[in-house]
Design an enzyme around this catalytic site. Sequence first.
Site, mmCIF file in Angstrom:
data_model
loop_
_atom_site.group_PDB
_atom_site.id
_atom_site.type_symbol
_atom_site.label_atom_id
_atom_site.label_comp_id
_atom_site.label_asym_id
_atom_site.label_seq_id
_atom_site.Cartn_x
_atom_site.Cartn_y
_atom_site.Cartn_z
ATOM 1 N N ARG A 1 0.815 -1.218 0.000
ATOM 2 C CA ARG A 1 0.000 0.000 0.000
ATOM 3 C C ARG A 1 0.844 1.261 0.000
ATOM 4 O O ARG A 1 0.442 2.281 -0.549
ATOM 5 C CB ARG A 1 -0.932 -0.001 1.216
ATOM 6 C CG ARG A 1 -2.069 -0.965 1.007
ATOM 7 C CD ARG A 1 -3.013 -0.948 2.165
ATOM 8 N NE ARG A 1 -4.238 -1.634 1.794
ATOM 9 C CZ ARG A 1 -5.178 -1.965 2.655
ATOM 10 N NH1 ARG A 1 -5.060 -1.664 3.927
ATOM 11 N NH2 ARG A 1 -6.268 -2.575 2.239
ATOM 12 N N LYS B 1 -20.116 -14.008 3.060
ATOM 13 C CA LYS B 1 -21.502 -13.580 3.256
ATOM 14 C C LYS B 1 -22.179 -13.136 1.973
ATOM 15 O O LYS B 1 -21.661 -12.304 1.241
ATOM 16 C CB LYS B 1 -21.530 -12.406 4.228
ATOM 17 C CG LYS B 1 -21.266 -12.788 5.661
ATOM 18 C CD LYS B 1 -21.449 -11.548 6.470
ATOM 19 C CE LYS B 1 -21.421 -11.796 7.956
ATOM 20 N NZ LYS B 1 -21.415 -10.504 8.644
ATOM 21 N N GLY C 1 -10.057 -7.904 -0.068
ATOM 22 C CA GLY C 1 -8.838 -8.212 0.669
ATOM 23 C C GLY C 1 -8.450 -9.675 0.581
ATOM 24 O O GLY C 1 -7.299 -10.023 0.277
ATOM 25 N N GLY D 1 -13.538 -3.084 0.233
ATOM 26 C CA GLY D 1 -14.863 -2.497 0.417
ATOM 27 C C GLY D 1 -15.143 -1.389 -0.587
ATOM 28 O O GLY D 1 -16.249 -1.278 -1.113
HETATM 29 P P1 ADP Z 1 -13.034 -10.604 0.137
HETATM 30 O O1 ADP Z 1 -12.180 -10.135 1.312
HETATM 31 O O2 ADP Z 1 -12.200 -11.026 -1.030
HETATM 32 O O3 ADP Z 1 -14.113 -9.639 -0.223
HETATM 33 P P2 ADP Z 1 -14.762 -12.120 1.858
HETATM 34 O O4 ADP Z 1 -14.218 -11.381 3.037
HETATM 35 O O5 ADP Z 1 -16.145 -11.835 1.425
HETATM 36 O O6 ADP Z 1 -13.774 -11.961 0.601
HETATM 37 O O7 ADP Z 1 -14.700 -13.685 2.131
HETATM 38 C C1 ADP Z 1 -13.507 -14.326 2.457
HETATM 39 C C2 ADP Z 1 -13.720 -15.375 3.522
HETATM 40 O O8 ADP Z 1 -14.733 -16.276 3.159
HETATM 41 C C3 ADP Z 1 -12.479 -16.172 3.716
HETATM 42 O O9 ADP Z 1 -11.981 -15.970 5.027
HETATM 43 C C4 ADP Z 1 -12.910 -17.630 3.508
HETATM 44 O O10 ADP Z 1 -12.343 -18.516 4.419
HETATM 45 C C5 ADP Z 1 -14.404 -17.537 3.716
HETATM 46 N N1 ADP Z 1 -15.114 -18.624 3.027
HETATM 47 C C6 ADP Z 1 -15.091 -18.914 1.720
HETATM 48 N N2 ADP Z 1 -15.818 -20.014 1.461
HETATM 49 C C7 ADP Z 1 -16.303 -20.439 2.631
HETATM 50 C C8 ADP Z 1 -17.141 -21.529 3.019
HETATM 51 N N3 ADP Z 1 -17.613 -22.426 2.134
HETATM 52 N N4 ADP Z 1 -17.450 -21.653 4.334
HETATM 53 C C9 ADP Z 1 -16.997 -20.767 5.234
HETATM 54 N N5 ADP Z 1 -16.209 -19.716 4.928
HETATM 55 C C10 ADP Z 1 -15.872 -19.551 3.640
HETATM 56 MG MG MG Z 2 -12.595 -10.136 3.441
#
Ligand code: ADP
Ligand code: MG
Length: 398
Positions: A35, A197, A350, A373
């Site tokens: 960063r 989520k 992230g 975000g």
């Molecule tokens: P990003 O940071 O890329 O936006 P998110 O924060 O939405 O992604 O999601 C990432 C998290 O989702 C990771 O910590 C991963 O372990 C979790 N994850 C992915 N698939 C599953 C699953 N099937 N069950 C539980 N957690 C999951």
């Molecule tokens: Mg995340």
Amino acid sequence: MFRIKDLDLAEKFVFLRVDFNVPLDDEGKIRDDTRIKAALPTLKYLLEQNTRVVVASHLGRPKGQFDPKLSMKPVAQRLSELISEDVRLAPDVIGEEVNRLKERLKERQVLVLENLRFYEGEKKNDPEFAQNLAKGIDYYINDAFGACHRAHASIVGIPRYVKKSAAGFLVTEELEYLNKAIYTPQKPYTVILGGAKVSDKIPIIQNLMNKADNILIGGAMAYTFFAAQGCDVGRSLVEKDKKDLALQVLNRAKENDVSFYLPLDHIVAAQMVSGQETRTVEDFPIPSDMMALDIGPKTIRTYAYSIAQAKTILWNGPMGVFEIDEFSQGTMKIAEAVAESDALSIVGGGDSVAAVYKAGVSDKISHISTGGGASLEYIANGTLPGIEALTEKNNDND
Ligand code: ADP
Ligand code: MG
């Protein structure tokens, strides 16, 4: 939106908001300086214009008070190693001493302020705090893309109290790539969504529904879609209160003629920890004591095919619990498929970005967004508070 090159900055006093919210280890050392490096083109450009520059960022979550563990000291130090100019660290964010240091600053010198979130006024967007930050400043440059979705004092407050404000090179580049994916995607356009989520990602799905050709769903969010359709998903993560919304999304996908994919098979285990026995399950029910933690081989093949056909790819959210080896295959294989494609590929979020680095394919992605975000919110809403603050109507105070 004004851009940095729109302003005549020569010899001016500039406030540069950056996102130096770097990960620190237990000893307070910087684990990853990506960063900091990302903002260097803007800082170097400013110094070439013989400006005096105040650099400011937040770091961690200090709860509105001084916290020595979250001092900008290591950041200022790293910055001075990276640029061969004079970098000083202020002992505070605002106040008399900081004002004196600002007054004494010479051309081509950099003053790094302490952590903006040492003051409650930052998150509250307190006008007096913003005014204090802007004291003595001619121009404001925002290069903190990762913070542009926050209506905080250093993002939306300061522009009211300086002559003009503009976006730095990093913010400008982020928007250029994201705009391509939102407004002028080359077809076929494949969007890959996963992560924890469904509620985080519903706005982005809704906005991309009439633009994407294929939406590939993985991660835990898939199981809310399955549960909403009455499938027995065992102990997989489900957001029960989002089932109706999930059904609405599925219906809209049909109306919009977008191919909406859910996993065809699942890697399941009893618990979300390493060393578990895993199984591949194709049909429901998922055993009642098991949870789905990754996409299976059939899903990987199907998704990889869609990815290979695409001309534009947007990816947010891992396909499984990629942090644990047993459940990382789906995410790693999808990362490789995205890397192999010659489409314009954008990865944001992230954890998704971390996954791309883990897969070792970061150099084969067209654009890796520095703002998780912020990139999601930009895709969902088409703008951000921090970008609005840089538009002509909001910041021309000459
Ligand atoms: P990003 O940071 O890329 O936006 P998110 O924060 O939405 O992604 O999601 C990432 C998290 O989702 C990771 O910590 C991963 O372990 C979790 N994850 C992915 N698939 C599953 C699953 N099937 N069950 C539980 N957690 C999951
Ligand atoms: Mg995340």
